[in-house]
Scaffold this active site. Structure first.
Site, PDB file in Angstrom:
ATOM      1  N   GLN A 159      -4.425  -1.408   9.692  1.00  0.00           N
ATOM      2  CA  GLN A 159      -4.515  -2.690   8.987  1.00  0.00           C
ATOM      3  C   GLN A 159      -4.989  -3.800   9.990  1.00  0.00           C
ATOM      4  O   GLN A 159      -4.630  -3.785  11.173  1.00  0.00           O
ATOM      5  CB  GLN A 159      -3.042  -3.176   8.627  1.00  0.00           C
ATOM      6  CG  GLN A 159      -3.013  -4.475   7.911  1.00  0.00           C
ATOM      7  CD  GLN A 159      -3.543  -4.276   6.489  1.00  0.00           C
ATOM      8  OE1 GLN A 159      -3.681  -3.307   5.877  1.00  0.00           O
ATOM      9  NE2 GLN A 159      -3.957  -5.435   5.868  1.00  0.00           N
ATOM     10  N   ASP A 172     -10.981   3.141   4.009  1.00  0.00           N
ATOM     11  CA  ASP A 172     -11.243   1.712   3.738  1.00  0.00           C
ATOM     12  C   ASP A 172     -12.600   1.349   3.563  1.00  0.00           C
ATOM     13  O   ASP A 172     -12.928   0.418   3.361  1.00  0.00           O
ATOM     14  CB  ASP A 172     -10.473   1.192   5.313  1.00  0.00           C
ATOM     15  CG  ASP A 172      -9.420   0.185   4.906  1.00  0.00           C
ATOM     16  OD1 ASP A 172      -9.116  -0.322   3.902  1.00  0.00           O
ATOM     17  OD2 ASP A 172      -8.691   0.028   6.064  1.00  0.00           O
ATOM     18  N   LYS A 230       0.883  -1.299   0.123  1.00  0.00           N
ATOM     19  CA  LYS A 230      -0.100   0.119   0.125  1.00  0.00           C
ATOM     20  C   LYS A 230       0.708   1.241  -0.022  1.00  0.00           C
ATOM     21  O   LYS A 230       0.499   2.087  -0.890  1.00  0.00           O
ATOM     22  CB  LYS A 230      -0.739  -0.003   1.193  1.00  0.00           C
ATOM     23  CG  LYS A 230      -1.987  -1.030   1.150  1.00  0.00           C
ATOM     24  CD  LYS A 230      -2.723  -1.252   2.497  1.00  0.00           C
ATOM     25  CE  LYS A 230      -3.883  -2.440   2.348  1.00  0.00           C
ATOM     26  NZ  LYS A 230      -4.617  -2.568   3.411  1.00  0.00           N
TER      27      LYS A 230
HETATM   28  N1  GUN Z   1      -6.786  -6.607   6.350  1.00  0.00           N
HETATM   29  C1  GUN Z   1      -7.180  -7.579   5.348  1.00  0.00           C
HETATM   30  N2  GUN Z   1      -7.790  -6.505   4.444  1.00  0.00           N
HETATM   31  C2  GUN Z   1      -7.876  -5.399   4.800  1.00  0.00           C
HETATM   32  C3  GUN Z   1      -8.011  -4.118   4.445  1.00  0.00           C
HETATM   33  O1  GUN Z   1      -8.848  -4.261   3.137  1.00  0.00           O
HETATM   34  N3  GUN Z   1      -7.985  -2.928   5.097  1.00  0.00           N
HETATM   35  C4  GUN Z   1      -7.433  -3.214   6.002  1.00  0.00           C
HETATM   36  N4  GUN Z   1      -7.434  -2.199   7.017  1.00  0.00           N
HETATM   37  N5  GUN Z   1      -7.125  -4.370   6.892  1.00  0.00           N
HETATM   38  C5  GUN Z   1      -7.369  -5.502   6.132  1.00  0.00           C
END
Ligand code: GUN
Length: 281
Positions: A97, A120, A53
């Site tokens: 995350q 998100d 990311k």
């Molecule tokens: N953990 C697994 N997928 C995601 C996601 O798309 N965003 C976040 N913040 N955590 C995750």
């Protein structure tokens, strides 16, 4: 192979050209878009996701900070960190995350993010906006899947879409986005009886359970569009999805590979949400 591949890498490249252009325009105007990614603990998979990311931000002109916190951080310390980022004018998107260590209430943490920075799309305000057809951030994975469906020209109005999985991150918002486009949506899950009887009726199947071979060739209508959101490892340790790709590709009309399908699209839509947030700020 009957099915055509939906190439998430190629579509991401195309969309990221537009993202980089918009980021550059914002930067010239003194408002470079910024994303803060918070990673708590040492989860191996999370470290890879977060790295990807941040790298994608760098490559597309988005300012990013990676805020690494030890697994021992207290819930209140984490909430304080989020409050500081909520108030930081350089930051337009905040992502924590998941999963978080068990002593931290993920729900409380997500709700602490300012809805205007919830790139998100996990905050209840974002979920409620999606549910009621109002403007808000869409969760990145289902948003990316919709982009793929539109890109290949899948008719959505009146189509029967079967979503396998009911998570807050993928299954539920996926169903809402498809419904918004007037698809007839069936949500299946672990208690569903005769999954195959339902998927065989589907024009579109989205598999999002996190288990290998949930969808096999005998469960797919010839010509259907099959989207694989899964991220699993097979016995040889190779990345694979929820769909039995080798079998299903002989029956489906379109199919996403793993890797190189939905995964890159999730990151692309995160960048897109961050740009939208900065444009609206
Ligand atoms: N953990 C697994 N997928 C995601 C996601 O798309 N965003 C976040 N913040 N955590 C995750």
């Amino acid at each position: 192979m009957a099915a055509r591949l939906i190439d998430g890498i190629a579509l991401s490249k195309l969309l990221r050209l537009n993202i980089a252009e918009r980021a550059a325009r914002l930067t010239v105007a003194g408002k470079q878009p910024g994303l803060a990614v918070i990673l708590v603990g040492e989860n191996q998979a999370s470290q890879v996701y977060v790295r990807n990311k941040v790298k994608a931000c760098e490559e597309n002109g988005i300012y990013s900070i990676l805020d690494r916190q030890p697994a021992s951080i207290s819930e209140s310390e984490l909430l304080e960190r989020i409050a500081a980022l909520n108030a930081d004018p350089r930051i337009h998107g905040i992502l924590v995350q998941l999963p978080l260590p068990t002593h931290i209430d993920s729900h409380k943490v997500i709700e602490a993010i300012a809805p205007a920075k919830d790139v998100d799309g996990f905050h209840m305000i974002s979920a409620g906006a999606l549910m009621t057809g109002n403007h808000g951030f869409k969760p990145c994975t289902p948003y990316g899947v919709m982009k793929m469906l539109v890109h290949i020209g899948t008719p959505l109005r009146g189509a029967h879409a079967v979503v396998i999985g009911r998570s807050n991150i993928v299954g539920k918002p996926m169903a809402m986005l498809l419904l918004q486009e007037s698809a007839t949506v069936t949500i299946c899950h672990s208690a569903t009886r005769d999954l195959g009887a339902l998927t065989r009726q589907a024009d579109i199947v989205v598999a999002a359970v996190g288990k290998r071979n949930v969808l096999t060739a005998d469960m797919v209508k010839p010509g259907a569009v099959v989207i694989d959101v899964g991220m699993n490892r097979n016995d040889e340790g190779k990345l694979c999805g929820d769909v039995d790709f080798e079998g299903v590709k002989e029956v489906a009309g379109w199919i996403t590979p793993v890797p190189g399908g939905v995964g890159p699209m999730t990151i692309t839509m995160l960048l897109m949400n961050t740009i939208k947030s900065a444009e609206g700020a």
